[in-house]
Scaffold this motif. Sequence first.
Motif, short mmCIF file in Angstrom:
data_model
loop_
_atom_site.label_atom_id
_atom_site.label_comp_id
_atom_site.label_asym_id
_atom_site.label_seq_id
_atom_site.Cartn_x
_atom_site.Cartn_y
_atom_site.Cartn_z
N PRO A 39 21.62 11.26 29.33
CA PRO A 39 22.64 11.33 28.10
C PRO A 39 23.77 11.97 28.52
CG PRO A 39 20.75 13.07 28.02
CD PRO A 39 20.42 12.15 29.16
N PRO A 40 24.98 11.84 27.97
CA PRO A 40 26.26 12.14 28.39
C PRO A 40 26.09 13.93 27.96
CG PRO A 40 26.81 10.29 27.07
CD PRO A 40 25.12 10.57 27.03
N ARG A 41 26.82 14.44 28.86
CA ARG A 41 26.82 16.09 28.58
C ARG A 41 28.38 16.53 28.95
NH1 ARG A 41 26.10 19.98 32.38
NH2 ARG A 41 26.03 19.49 34.46
N ARG A 42 28.59 17.61 28.31
CA ARG A 42 29.79 18.44 28.49
C ARG A 42 29.79 19.18 29.72
NH1 ARG A 42 34.35 18.86 24.98
NH2 ARG A 42 33.59 17.28 24.30
N HIS A 43 30.96 19.20 30.51
CA HIS A 43 31.05 20.04 31.70
C HIS A 43 32.25 20.70 31.59
CE1 HIS A 43 30.94 21.15 36.03
NE2 HIS A 43 32.10 21.13 36.02
N GLN A 44 32.20 22.10 31.57
CA GLN A 44 33.27 22.90 31.43
C GLN A 44 33.43 24.14 32.56
OE1 GLN A 44 32.52 23.71 27.22
NE2 GLN A 44 34.64 23.82 27.15
N GLU A 45 34.39 24.53 32.99
CA GLU A 45 34.77 25.61 33.90
C GLU A 45 35.99 26.05 34.07
OE1 GLU A 45 34.23 24.45 38.08
OE2 GLU A 45 33.78 22.47 37.52
N ARG A 46 36.27 27.15 34.35
CA ARG A 46 37.46 27.78 34.45
C ARG A 46 37.82 28.38 35.76
NH1 ARG A 46 40.50 28.67 29.85
NH2 ARG A 46 41.60 30.28 30.78
N TYR A 47 38.57 28.50 36.48
CA TYR A 47 38.90 28.85 37.75
C TYR A 47 40.14 29.27 38.04
CZ TYR A 47 40.62 24.24 39.21
OH TYR A 47 41.24 23.21 39.29
N GLN A 48 40.54 30.22 39.10
CA GLN A 48 41.71 30.44 39.57
C GLN A 48 42.41 29.96 40.72
OE1 GLN A 48 41.22 34.97 39.73
NE2 GLN A 48 42.76 34.87 38.01
N LEU A 49 43.40 29.51 40.77
CA LEU A 49 44.21 28.83 41.94
C LEU A 49 45.07 30.03 42.68
CD1 LEU A 49 45.31 25.30 41.28
CD2 LEU A 49 43.58 26.00 42.74
N PRO A 50 44.76 30.43 44.08
CA PRO A 50 45.60 31.24 44.56
C PRO A 50 47.28 30.92 44.70
CG PRO A 50 43.98 30.82 45.87
CD PRO A 50 43.85 29.72 45.04
N ALA A 51 47.50 29.49 44.51
CA ALA A 51 48.88 28.95 44.44
C ALA A 51 48.78 27.58 44.10
CB ALA A 51 49.51 29.13 46.00
N GLY A 52 49.78 27.23 43.17
CA GLY A 52 49.49 25.87 42.88
C GLY A 52 50.44 25.52 41.50
N LYS A 53 50.02 24.69 40.91
CA LYS A 53 50.64 24.26 39.56
C LYS A 53 50.37 25.41 38.41
CE LYS A 53 50.09 19.38 40.15
NZ LYS A 53 49.43 18.18 39.41
#
Length: 644
Positions: free
Chosen positions: A85-99
């Motif tokens: 079944p479809p499920r929600r994928h969620q995550e938060r992370y940090q980029l050292p440098a980028g947008k």
Amino acid sequence: MTLLRPSARLLRTALAGMAAALPLLAQALVSPDGRIQVDVRLDAQQRLVYSVQQAGKPVLLPSRLGLQLADADLSNNLRLVKTSPPRRHQERYQLPAGKRQQVSYVANEQRFELENPGGQRLLLDVRVSNDGLALRYTAPGEAGEKRRFVAETTCLQFAPEARAWLQPMSVAGTGWKGTNPSYEEHYQTDIPVGTPSPSPAGWVFPALFRTGPTWVALTEAGMDGSFHASRLQADSSGGNYCLGLPMAREVFTGGHLLAEADGTLVSPWRVIALGTLATLVESTLGTDLAPPALPATARFEPGAAAWSWALLKDEATVFDVQKRFIDYAADMRWPYLLIDAEWDTRIGDAKLKELVDYARRKGIGIHVWYNSSGDWNESPQTPKSALLTPEARKREFSRLAEMGVKGVKIDFFGGDGASMQAYYLDLLRDTLAAGLMVNFHGATLPRGWARTFPNFMTAEAIKGFEFVTFGQADQDKVPGHAAMLPFTRNLFDPMDFTPMVFGDIPNIQRRTRNGFELAQAVLFLSGIQHFAEIPEGMATVPAEVKNLLRQLPRRWDETRFIDGEPGKFAVIARRAGKTWWVAGFNADDSARELLLDAPFLRQRAGQLYTDGEGPRDFRIEPLPKSASTRLTLQPQGGFIARFP
């Protein structure tokens, strides 16, 4: 009531049984906002295919999926076993440098389990976010069972009227001292889909397309060193672009070319960003699908760097010149200096340590150059062959760390084979353990490594500034080439273009105005931004521009696309804290009128740094508070506007 005849009743029973044995594929998987729809199904030949729509309009027509392994064909005669079944994928992370520093990734995902007539399984994972989709294969296997990749049938079928912006992949072993491929060709812009690559090696990632109103960017992420890096095949007849393989030479000495695994084989994510140009420029899909950050014992700070080699070449890699460049970096408040090739013979360990100590007292960190090469090319520069074994790397990196060196630039890699990818990952892990930052040159596209390795700052993988110092032809093409990069090479991964020269380039007539050069400092993203300008050129710049370059943020909190067209112009806004920095450049031969009409800029006063009367002149003026701001970009000109 009509009674079924016995033969019809038996047929219905048989069909019901078949339906139970062969479950239908699940309904289409949609993005969280419901605008992107991905349909996965088996076609009449029992091959796995997918198609993509946005807002009800086709983006990708039915396109094939599948793997072929040495002991298993997982691309034909497949049967669907199970669909999650479809499920929600969620995550938060940090980029050292980028947008942006803080990234939130939300997608809907689903797994399809398929089986070939021999009972061998293929798992297909699909994720759909508001800015695109990603596909990944898993070929399960038992421990001790060798799974060897042979081919992949992943394709993107575009409508005949679609257009493409693509960079050819150079042929392995060609170029200076046989150092290709290094992703260092000019782009072909706005070509019909189906145009064959001028190189038999195909086209590089990221690949950019437009179909109807929708832009599509293709790349891959999730490279862990077990898989080869892919590209698009040279032949895309009918607008059907299929993933291609590295060439036979693209291996570490004695290493293997294509992916293999002991037991289960897992592919990288095949990443397809889609939407408006704003969606693509603001997207982080290329790092969203990369593995999470590895733990680090040191803190790695991005920032700008001074660098003598860009204009002064090998002769400047001597003690006195590098000491002068340390003073230059300190004056510009740039935290790093890169000492390039042959420092080991031209400066030596003892004098390098003296430079490192002198730089530390000035608040500057030193980075040094290394040749990655074993025997995969003929590049002669040293230090060479010092990083080929785990023992050698540990010895070399420990020595540098003890000396106080902050990072390494590693050059002249051998391509995209699985064993060469493993070498990249070994270098990243070993430098991380030693507390050293990394910059790869003469190298592959990073494919999301900036998320996984906090010490990975940047990579070249582009026909950068150094090429315009070698011949006028590359300089003549640089405006249009540079205007491709925010939409392609620099879309997801850091890029060491080594931008920005305001003075003269020896034996070259510069085609860009100073505003165009200045804009690159904000438009191009790199964890370490190596500026090509030398003290003599910087001395010609107004004090206000020098002060602006001293204040450049090391990290960005937000990125917004304002306007642009690949190969022609780009205008992008980046926020650091509460201050917005807006930069743009114009590659065309005629002036371009521009309207800065972004809600986040309205009623903000700012300062404009742009081109003056002549190509080497600047104009600096205040921008009053307004609902919108009109600017004129000069031919091959540009600007930075700062809004506190």
